[in-house]
Write a protein that holds these residues in place. Structure first.
Motif, PDB file in Angstrom:
ATOM      1  N   ALA A 271       0.839  -1.202   0.000  1.00  0.00           N
ATOM      2  CA  ALA A 271       0.000   0.000   0.000  1.00  0.00           C
ATOM      3  C   ALA A 271       0.872   1.249   0.000  1.00  0.00           C
ATOM      4  N   GLU A 272       1.936   1.239   0.786  1.00  0.00           N
ATOM      5  CA  GLU A 272       2.843   2.390   0.853  1.00  0.00           C
ATOM      6  C   GLU A 272       3.541   2.597  -0.485  1.00  0.00           C
ATOM      7  N   ALA A 273       3.936   1.504  -1.138  1.00  0.00           N
ATOM      8  CA  ALA A 273       4.603   1.620  -2.438  1.00  0.00           C
ATOM      9  C   ALA A 273       3.644   2.186  -3.484  1.00  0.00           C
ATOM     10  N   ALA A 274       2.380   1.753  -3.436  1.00  0.00           N
ATOM     11  CA  ALA A 274       1.387   2.275  -4.376  1.00  0.00           C
ATOM     12  C   ALA A 274       1.179   3.769  -4.163  1.00  0.00           C
ATOM     13  N   LEU A 275       1.116   4.184  -2.903  1.00  0.00           N
ATOM     14  CA  LEU A 275       0.928   5.602  -2.594  1.00  0.00           C
ATOM     15  C   LEU A 275       2.134   6.417  -3.063  1.00  0.00           C
ATOM     16  N   GLN A 276       3.324   5.910  -2.866  1.00  0.00           N
ATOM     17  CA  GLN A 276       4.522   6.626  -3.306  1.00  0.00           C
ATOM     18  C   GLN A 276       4.529   6.806  -4.821  1.00  0.00           C
ATOM     19  N   MET A 277       4.038   5.795  -5.532  1.00  0.00           N
ATOM     20  CA  MET A 277       3.972   5.901  -6.985  1.00  0.00           C
ATOM     21  C   MET A 277       3.030   7.028  -7.393  1.00  0.00           C
ATOM     22  N   ILE A 278       1.871   7.123  -6.723  1.00  0.00           N
ATOM     23  CA  ILE A 278       0.921   8.193  -7.016  1.00  0.00           C
ATOM     24  C   ILE A 278       1.528   9.553  -6.658  1.00  0.00           C
ATOM     25  N   ASP A 279       2.176   9.627  -5.505  1.00  0.00           N
ATOM     26  CA  ASP A 279       2.784  10.892  -5.067  1.00  0.00           C
ATOM     27  C   ASP A 279       3.859  11.372  -6.033  1.00  0.00           C
ATOM     28  N   SER A 280       4.501  10.442  -6.714  1.00  0.00           N
ATOM     29  CA  SER A 280       5.556  10.828  -7.653  1.00  0.00           C
ATOM     30  C   SER A 280       4.996  11.499  -8.908  1.00  0.00           C
ATOM     31  N   CYS A 281       3.667  11.431  -9.071  1.00  0.00           N
ATOM     32  CA  CYS A 281       3.033  11.974 -10.284  1.00  0.00           C
ATOM     33  C   CYS A 281       2.159  13.186  -9.996  1.00  0.00           C
ATOM     34  N   LEU A 282       2.327  13.827  -8.839  1.00  0.00           N
ATOM     35  CA  LEU A 282       1.422  14.903  -8.449  1.00  0.00           C
ATOM     36  C   LEU A 282       1.398  16.054  -9.451  1.00  0.00           C
ATOM     37  N   ASP A 283       2.536  16.415  -9.984  1.00  0.00           N
ATOM     38  CA  ASP A 283       2.577  17.510 -10.955  1.00  0.00           C
ATOM     39  C   ASP A 283       1.792  17.144 -12.222  1.00  0.00           C
ATOM     40  N   ASP A 284       1.922  15.892 -12.632  1.00  0.00           N
ATOM     41  CA  ASP A 284       1.166  15.442 -13.809  1.00  0.00           C
ATOM     42  C   ASP A 284      -0.332  15.482 -13.545  1.00  0.00           C
ATOM     43  N   PHE A 285      -0.739  15.049 -12.352  1.00  0.00           N
ATOM     44  CA  PHE A 285      -2.158  15.093 -12.026  1.00  0.00           C
ATOM     45  C   PHE A 285      -2.667  16.536 -11.970  1.00  0.00           C
ATOM     46  N   ASP A 286      -1.841  17.458 -11.482  1.00  0.00           N
ATOM     47  CA  ASP A 286      -2.197  18.875 -11.470  1.00  0.00           C
ATOM     48  C   ASP A 286      -2.489  19.366 -12.877  1.00  0.00           C
ATOM     49  N   THR A 287      -1.593  19.033 -13.790  1.00  0.00           N
ATOM     50  CA  THR A 287      -1.747  19.472 -15.181  1.00  0.00           C
ATOM     51  C   THR A 287      -2.993  18.886 -15.813  1.00  0.00           C
ATOM     52  N   LEU A 288      -3.216  17.585 -15.597  1.00  0.00           N
ATOM     53  CA  LEU A 288      -4.380  16.926 -16.179  1.00  0.00           C
ATOM     54  C   LEU A 288      -5.680  17.496 -15.630  1.00  0.00           C
ATOM     55  N   ALA A 289      -5.730  17.739 -14.338  1.00  0.00           N
ATOM     56  CA  ALA A 289      -6.933  18.290 -13.717  1.00  0.00           C
ATOM     57  C   ALA A 289      -7.237  19.679 -14.262  1.00  0.00           C
ATOM     58  N   THR A 290      -6.204  20.489 -14.424  1.00  0.00           N
ATOM     59  CA  THR A 290      -6.390  21.834 -14.963  1.00  0.00           C
ATOM     60  C   THR A 290      -6.897  21.766 -16.406  1.00  0.00           C
ATOM     61  N   ASP A 291      -6.363  20.835 -17.176  1.00  0.00           N
ATOM     62  CA  ASP A 291      -6.809  20.681 -18.558  1.00  0.00           C
ATOM     63  C   ASP A 291      -8.270  20.242 -18.618  1.00  0.00           C
ATOM     64  N   LEU A 292      -8.673  19.347 -17.736  1.00  0.00           N
ATOM     65  CA  LEU A 292     -10.053  18.865 -17.721  1.00  0.00           C
ATOM     66  C   LEU A 292     -11.031  19.971 -17.329  1.00  0.00           C
ATOM     67  N   ALA A 293     -10.548  20.960 -16.586  1.00  0.00           N
ATOM     68  CA  ALA A 293     -11.410  22.061 -16.170  1.00  0.00           C
ATOM     69  C   ALA A 293     -11.469  23.183 -17.192  1.00  0.00           C
ATOM     70  N   ALA A 294     -10.642  23.082 -18.221  1.00  0.00           N
ATOM     71  CA  ALA A 294     -10.579  24.164 -19.225  1.00  0.00           C
ATOM     72  C   ALA A 294     -11.863  24.244 -20.046  1.00  0.00           C
TER      73      ALA A 294
END
Length: 294
Positions: A271-294
């Protein structure tokens, strides 16, 4: 007069939830993707064709596939490349279904409950649900693709609130901003008379999405739920806890996260390894979320 108007809005909302024909219909692209999902003979070319008919959706799929975690970057130059090289058929189909479904629900972009924040959390939660499902020792009890969809759809009740009652939703958004220590679901009851999980379940059921998603949306704040599809409820609840979703806690303080992981047969280190993988992509998720709101 303001209180009377608010009570009328609550009544109207409840009436709409009881009459599915009054809710926003599932967009055409999402309908086509669900039909494809139910077709055992579906192929990559059919999926690409559906996605490419929606330029916004095609752009999202390509940007998702360019995330650093996949390692392809700018080498992804088409939807076909995005799916065949990085995402895989099932993951791309599930992502596209969730994103296309939200196209009919219009809400403000800004604020703690604005579209950007909701999408940012939804994308993280969905990805984490999928990774957690893959680590379960009894993998046959869940489908990682359905787990992803449960995470993606679990907060669609907020989108429905904002779409149907934008004025009241702005008020709720402001309340969450001014009173960050207040539990969000309590504020929802004050403004709408119901909570987002309750409203979201009605929407997902009206759209005739799989029962696993309906149940996860309805019960994800109650991880002690033990009825049908309980594993999906617990997966979303665990993902939310691990992501520390600010202001939105579940109703089961008496159940430790470790106990939920044990129930799901997910080892703590996994579970911790899965969370770390997600945390490593936070900037990408920020960009995708902003694009979806455009």
């Amino acid at each position: 007069m303001e209180n009377r108007n608010n009570e009328a809005a609550k009544t109207n909302l409840q009436q709409m939830l009881l009459h599915p024909e009054k809710l926003p219909p599932l967009p055409e692209t999402a309908q086509a993707l669900i039909l494809l999902r139910n077709n055992p003979n579906a192929n990559l070319d059919e999926l690409v064709t559906i996605i490419e008919k929606d330029p916004g959706l095609a752009s999202f799929i390509m940007k998702y596939a360019r995330m650093a975690i996949f390692g392809y970057g700018e080498r992804i130059t088409s939807v076909w490349h995005a799916i065949s090289l990085a995402l895989g058929f099932n993951s791309a189909l599930n992502m596209a279904t969730g994103v296309a479904s939200a196209g009919c629900l219009k809400i403000t972009n800004r604020g703690p409950l604005g579209r950007i924040r909701i999408w940012h959390h939804a994308l993280k939660c969905a990805a984490l649900c999928r990774e957690l499902a893959k680590t379960m020792e009894q993998k046959q009890s869940v489908d990682s693709g359905l787990a992803y969809l449960c995470g993606l759809f679990h907060n669609f009740g907020y989108l429905l609130f904002g779409h149907l009652l934008p004025q009241q939703y702005t008020f709720l958004n402001d309340l969450c901003l001014y009173y960050p220590a207040k539990e969000t679901r309590h504020l929802e009851l004050q403004v709408f008379g119901i909570t987002h999980d309750f409203a979201g379940a009605y929407l997902i059921e009206a759209w005739q999405l799989p029962g696993e998603i309906v149940t996860a949306v309805a019960e994800h704040h109650f991880p002690d739920y033990e009825g049908q599809h309980a594993h999906y409820v617990k997966l979303v609840a665990v993902a939310n806890r691990l992501l520390q979703n600010e202001g939105i806690s579940d109703a089961c303080d008496h159940i430790e996260t470790a106990a939920l992981l044990e129930c799901l047969q997910i080892p703590g280190p996994d579970a911790e390894a899965a969370l770390q993988m997600i945390d490593s992509c936070l900037d990408d998720f920020d960009t995708l979320a902003t694009d979806l709101a455009a």
